[in-house]
Design a protein around this motif. Structure first.
Motif, mmCIF file in Angstrom:
data_model
loop_
_atom_site.group_PDB
_atom_site.id
_atom_site.type_symbol
_atom_site.label_atom_id
_atom_site.label_comp_id
_atom_site.label_asym_id
_atom_site.label_seq_id
_atom_site.Cartn_x
_atom_site.Cartn_y
_atom_site.Cartn_z
ATOM 1 N N GLY A 233 0.815 -1.205 0.000
ATOM 2 C CA GLY A 233 0.000 0.000 0.000
ATOM 3 C C GLY A 233 0.851 1.258 0.000
ATOM 4 N N LEU A 234 1.989 1.206 0.677
ATOM 5 C CA LEU A 234 2.914 2.347 0.639
ATOM 6 C C LEU A 234 3.415 2.577 -0.780
ATOM 7 N N ALA A 235 3.681 1.486 -1.492
ATOM 8 C CA ALA A 235 4.143 1.605 -2.882
ATOM 9 C C ALA A 235 3.055 2.166 -3.780
ATOM 10 N N GLU A 236 1.796 1.858 -3.494
ATOM 11 C CA GLU A 236 0.709 2.439 -4.280
ATOM 12 C C GLU A 236 0.739 3.966 -4.188
ATOM 13 N N TYR A 348 9.364 -0.528 1.211
ATOM 14 C CA TYR A 348 8.822 -1.744 0.587
ATOM 15 C C TYR A 348 9.956 -2.318 -0.242
ATOM 16 N N SER A 349 9.625 -2.997 -1.283
ATOM 17 C CA SER A 349 10.607 -3.640 -2.150
ATOM 18 C C SER A 349 10.838 -2.820 -3.415
ATOM 19 N N ASN A 350 11.920 -3.148 -4.103
ATOM 20 C CA ASN A 350 12.061 -2.733 -5.494
ATOM 21 C C ASN A 350 11.228 -3.682 -6.365
ATOM 22 N N TRP A 351 11.325 -3.530 -7.685
ATOM 23 C CA TRP A 351 10.528 -4.332 -8.616
ATOM 24 C C TRP A 351 11.416 -4.925 -9.709
ATOM 25 N N ALA A 424 6.077 10.495 8.152
ATOM 26 C CA ALA A 424 5.149 10.500 9.287
ATOM 27 C C ALA A 424 4.094 9.412 9.214
ATOM 28 N N ASP A 425 3.614 9.096 7.992
ATOM 29 C CA ASP A 425 2.494 8.170 7.851
ATOM 30 C C ASP A 425 2.914 6.714 7.645
ATOM 31 N N ALA A 426 4.025 6.500 6.948
ATOM 32 C CA ALA A 426 4.429 5.123 6.647
ATOM 33 C C ALA A 426 4.614 4.268 7.898
ATOM 34 N N PRO A 427 5.209 4.786 8.989
ATOM 35 C CA PRO A 427 5.373 3.937 10.176
ATOM 36 C C PRO A 427 4.062 3.490 10.806
ATOM 37 N N LYS A 428 2.946 4.102 10.437
ATOM 38 C CA LYS A 428 1.677 3.779 11.080
ATOM 39 C C LYS A 428 1.118 2.425 10.658
ATOM 40 N N ILE A 429 1.777 1.756 9.709
ATOM 41 C CA ILE A 429 1.371 0.378 9.428
ATOM 42 C C ILE A 429 1.800 -0.553 10.557
ATOM 43 N N PHE A 430 2.659 -0.032 11.459
ATOM 44 C CA PHE A 430 3.101 -0.809 12.624
ATOM 45 C C PHE A 430 2.488 -0.325 13.928
ATOM 46 N N THR A 431 1.689 0.732 13.874
ATOM 47 C CA THR A 431 1.153 1.343 15.087
ATOM 48 C C THR A 431 0.081 0.480 15.728
ATOM 49 N N ARG A 432 0.077 0.428 17.053
ATOM 50 C CA ARG A 432 -0.994 -0.177 17.826
ATOM 51 C C ARG A 432 -1.577 0.897 18.739
ATOM 52 N N ALA A 433 -2.829 0.761 19.067
ATOM 53 C CA ALA A 433 -3.500 1.721 19.938
ATOM 54 C C ALA A 433 -4.418 0.971 20.886
ATOM 55 N N LYS A 434 -4.856 1.646 21.934
ATOM 56 C CA LYS A 434 -5.720 0.992 22.922
ATOM 57 C C LYS A 434 -6.967 0.412 22.271
ATOM 58 N N ALA A 435 -7.572 1.191 21.358
ATOM 59 C CA ALA A 435 -8.789 0.725 20.695
ATOM 60 C C ALA A 435 -8.492 -0.213 19.529
ATOM 61 N N GLY A 612 9.499 -3.441 6.335
ATOM 62 C CA GLY A 612 8.925 -2.161 5.971
ATOM 63 C C GLY A 612 9.125 -1.058 6.990
ATOM 64 N N ARG A 613 10.025 -1.252 7.951
ATOM 65 C CA ARG A 613 10.189 -0.251 8.994
ATOM 66 C C ARG A 613 11.116 0.903 8.584
ATOM 67 N N GLY A 614 11.628 0.872 7.368
ATOM 68 C CA GLY A 614 12.466 1.970 6.930
ATOM 69 C C GLY A 614 13.830 1.976 7.578
ATOM 70 N N ASP A 615 14.389 0.759 7.848
ATOM 71 C CA ASP A 615 15.698 0.708 8.486
ATOM 72 C C ASP A 615 16.763 0.169 7.548
ATOM 73 N N ASP A 616 16.494 0.182 6.250
ATOM 74 C CA ASP A 616 17.444 -0.312 5.263
ATOM 75 C C ASP A 616 17.665 0.760 4.210
#
Length: 618
Positions: A233-236, A348-351, A424-435, A612-616
Motif C-alpha cells: 500500500g505504501l508503494a501504491e 517496501y521492495s524494489n521491482w 510520518a504516515d508510513a510507520p503507522k502500518i506498525f502502530t498499535r493503539a488501545k482501541a 517495511g520499517r524503513g531501516d534499510d
C-alpha cells in the motif's frame, strides 16, 4: 450440539460403507450424505447461524453467519459477522477446500465452486467467506451492509477492531473450522484432506493460514499473494505521487489526473525498451523475460536512454508511440526502485523489470497499467486501481488508528494518497493503539519465515506469482522465499515451492502463459496425498495470435517465438525455463528448467529484513 464423528471412527465408518481405505485415504467410490440437505438448518453450532440449506443439482448449498453482532465501536453501529457459504456434493470424496477472498472482501461468494473452478464438480466440499463484513445490503447473508461513503466507503469496516481481525485472519480460520464440523455431521466422516487456494488477498489468506493456523490445511496454494499488503500500500501511494509529477491537469477531486501521464502507446514503448535489454538473457527472444534476476537496472537504463525522445535513436515526438520523455523515464526508474522515506530508507521492495508494464489489447488483464495509470480514461476521473480500491485501504485499513475519510471530494481518499507522508504516515502500518491492539502488519501480514509448525504437520505450500503484476513486487516474494529457505535450513523445497510467471497481470491475463490453475491444483494434491513434489507446472497461453506486433518497436522474433496457443513450464524458483534449441517454442516439452546462476546481491537483492520499517538504506 449433535455429535460429530471423531477421526478414530473414520476407518470403521468407511468400512461399513464398503470402502477400503486407510485413516488418511480417500473413499474411492465417494460418500453420500447421511442427512437431508434441508435438515442442516436445524444443526446447532457455537456462535453460528445457518440461514439456509438448499438442495441444488448435485450438491447442498449452505449459507450462514458466524459471530453475528452489532458493533459498539463503529459510530454507525453496523452489523458485522463472518458470512460463509459451503457447498456439499451429493457424492463426497473426502477433500475440503477453503477459497481465499479478494480485495477488501465484503462480498460473499454464496455458491462456491472452487478456486480452480473444478473442485465441486470433482466431489470436493468447498467453502468461502466474506471476510467478516458486507458491502451489499441485498446479499445472501442477512440483508445488512457495512459501507459508509462518508467514512471510508467499502473500507469502512476497518473502523471496527474485530472486523479488522476477521478480515485479516479470523474469517478464514472460523469458516474452515465451522465448515469441517458441518461436513463431519453431514457425511458422518471427518475431512480427509484440507486445502486452501486463493489469489491476491486470497493468496495472502493462504499464506497467513500456513503461518497462523498451521494445523488447518494440508495443502496451500497462494497465488499473487499480498503477503505484505500494508507495505505494498505504501508503494501504491509512492507510484501515484511519482506519476503525479508528470500530470498537467486535475481530476474531479482536484488531484493530479494520471491517465495522461503514460498513454497506452507510451507503455508499449516502455515494454519494447525493457525487452530490448533483457529478452535474450534467457536464450530466446520471445517477448518473455524468464531470466528476470539478470534484468537489472544496469541493463535496462541504457535501453531506456535509447528510447528517450530527442536524444535517443527512436524519434523525438512525445506520446508519438516511438519514444519516452526524460521525465517519464526518470519516473519509471523511481517507481521500480521502490518507495523510500526522506532518509533514503526502504519502505517496501524494489521491482523486477518486466515487459508486462504494457497490456496488449488482445491480452487483457489487471496489469501495471490498470493498477497505476489506466489508459482508457473517463474524462477527469482517476480510475487506476491504486486510486480506487487502494485509496480506500491505505487510510482505513493500513493506518492505525484508521484515518476516516470520505470516498470522494477534495479531502477524500485520493487526496490522502497524493498527500501521504512517507516519514510520518508510513510507520503507522506498525502502530498499535488501545482501541486497535493489532497493527495492520499484525493482522494482515504473512512475512514470518519460521514455518516449522506447518512443515512438522506435513503441510505443503505452492506459491505462484507474477514477476511484476503492478501491485505486488515479484522481487519481494522471491526475497521472502530465499529468507524463508535460509530459516528452514535451506530445505524449503521439501515443503514449499515458488513459481514465477513473467508478463502475467494480477491473478492472470497479460501477454503470458497464465492458464495453469487446474495443473496447480493437481500439483498440490499429488504432493500432499502421494508425496510427489512438483518440479514444474505447465502453463498455457490462450491467445490465438501473438499479442505483440510483428515488427515496429519489437524484434520480429518476439511475435514469432511467443507461445501463442501453446504451453510453457513454470519452474521451481530460482530455476527458469530454457529453450532446448529445437522444436516449437509453444510446446513446454521443448523447454528445460535450469539454474540461471543467480547470486544474492545487486539491485534485485539488498540487505533488508522486509519488515517495511524503513531501516534499510536504498
Amino acid at each position: 450440539m449433535k455429535r460429530l464423528f471423531l477421526a478414530s471412527t473414520i476407518v470403521a465408518t468407511w468400512a461399513s460403507l464398503g470402502a477400503q481405505v486407510s485413516a488418511r485415504g480417500l473413499p474411492p467410490s465417494g460418500v453420500a450424505p447421511r442427512a437431508s440437505c434441508t435438515a442442516l438448518t436445524g444443526l446447532t453450532l457455537p456462535n453460528t447461524q445457518i440461514l439456509s440449506a438448499t438442495q441444488k443439482s448435485g450438491y447442498c448449498n449452505v449459507v450462514g453467519i458466524i459471530n453475528k453482532r452489532v458493533s459498539t465501536q463503529d459510530p454507525d453501529h453496523f452489523t458485522y459477522g463472518i458470512g460463509f457459504a459451503l457447498n456439499l456434493p451429493n457424492t463426497w470424496h473426502g477433500r475440503f477446500e477453503m477459497m481465499g477472498g479478494g480485495g477488501t472482501d465484503g462480498s460473499l461468494n454464496a455458491d462456491p465452486q472452487g478456486a480452480a473452478g473444478v473442485e465441486l464438480g470433482e466431489g470436493w466440499a468447498v467453502a468461502a467467506d466474506d471476510g467478516g463484513h458486507e458491502d451489499n445490503a441485498t446479499n445472501a447473508v442477512g440483508g445488512y451492509q457495512d459501507d459508509d461513503a462518508n467514512a471510508g466507503g467499502s473500507a469502512h469496516f476497518a473502523i471496527d477492531a474485530q472486523a479488522r481481525s476477521d478480515y485479516g485472519y479470523n474469517g478464514i480460520e472460523k469458516t474452515a473450522t465451522t465448515a469441517k464440523q458441518i461436513i463431519s455431521y453431514f457425511y458422518g466422516l471427518d475431512t480427509v484432506y484440507s486445502y486452501i487456494m486463493g489469489c491476491s488477498n486470497g493468496g495472502r489468506d493462504a499464506m497467513v493460514a500456513s503461518q497462523r493456523s498451521p494445523w488447518l490445511f494440508d495443502g496451500v496454494i497462494s497465488q499473487n499473494p499480498g503477503f505484505n499488503l500494508p507495505q505494498a500500500g505504501l508503494a501504491e501511494a509512492w507510484n501515484e505521487q511519482v506519476l503525479g509529477t508528470l500530470s498537467t491537469s486535475k481530476d474531479v477531486n482536484g488531484q493530479p489526473f494520471i491517465p495522461d501521464t503514460f498513454p497506452v502507446q507510451d507503455l508499449q514503448v516502455a515494454s519494447a525498451a525493457i525487452l530490448s535489454a533483457c529478452d535474450a538473457l534467457d536464450g530466446l527472444v520471445d517477448g518473455i523475460i524468464d531470466n528476470y534476476h539478470a534484468c537489472t537496472a544496469k541493463k535496462v537504463t541504457p535501453a531506456l536512454a535509447s528510447y528517450t525522445c530527442g536524444t535517443g535513436s527512436h524519434g523525438s515526438t512525445p506520446h508519438g508511440g516511438t519514444c519516452l520523455t526524460k521525465p517519464q523515464i526518470d519516473a519509471l526508474k523511481k517507481i521500480y526502485a521502490g518507495p523510500v522515506n526522506s532518509r533514503g530508507e526502504r519502505l517496501y521492495s524494489n521491482w523486477f523489470w518486466d515487459a508486462g508494464i504494457w497490456t496488449p489489447p488482445t491480452a487483457p488483464g489487471a496489469g501495471w497499467q490498470l493498477w497505476n495509470v489506466v489508459t482508457a480514461p473517463v474524462p477527469s476521473v482517476n480510475t487506476a486501481i491504486n486510486l480506487t480500491l487502494g485509496a480506500g485501504a491505505l487510510p482505513m485499513i493500513f493506518q492505525t488508528p484508521p484515518v476516516v475519510t470520505p470516498v470522494n471530494g477534495p479531502n477524500g481518499q485520493e487526496a490522502f494518497v497524493f498527500h501521504f507522508n512517507f516519514d510520518a504516515d508510513a510507520p503507522k502500518i506498525f502502530t498499535r493503539a488501545k482501541a486497535y491492539p493489532e497493527s495492520s502488519m499484525d493482522f494482515m501480514a504473512a512475512i514470518a519465515t519460521d514455518l516449522r509448525p506447518f512443515r512438522a504437520r506435513g503441510g505443503k505450500l505452492i506459491i505462484s506469482s507474477s514477476v511484476n503484476d503492478g501491485i505486488f513486487s515479484g522481487a519481494a516474494i522471491a526475497r521472502w522465499y530465499r529468507k524463508m529457505n535460509q530459516r528452514m535450513d535451506n530445505r524449503a523445497t521439501d515443503f514449499a515451492r515458488l513459481f514465477m510467471v513473467p508478463n502475467m497481470a494480477h491473478c492472470g491475463g497479460g501477454a503470458a502463459t497464465t492458464s495453469f490453475a487446474t495443473n496447480e491444483l493437481k500439483a498440490i494434491t499429488d504432493w500432499v496425498e502421494n508425496g510427489i513434489a512438483p518440479e514444474r507446472i505447465v502453463a498455457a497461453n490462450t491467445n490465438t495470435t501473438s499479442p505483440y506486433p510483428a515488427g515496429g518497436l519489437f524484434d520480429p522474433r518476439v511475435a514469432m517465438n511467443f507461445p501463442t496457443g501453446g504451453t510453457r513450464p513454470l519452474c521451481v524458483y530460482p530455476k527458469i525455463p530454457s529453450y532446448k534449441g529445437s522444436g516449437l517454442t509453444s510446446d513446454a516439452a521443448n523447454f528445460a528448467c535450469v539454474d540461471p546462476g543467480f547470486k544474492p546481491g545487486g539491485d534485485h537483492d539488498f540487505h533488508d529484513d522486509d519488515d517495511g520499517r524503513g531501516d534499510d538504506r536504498h
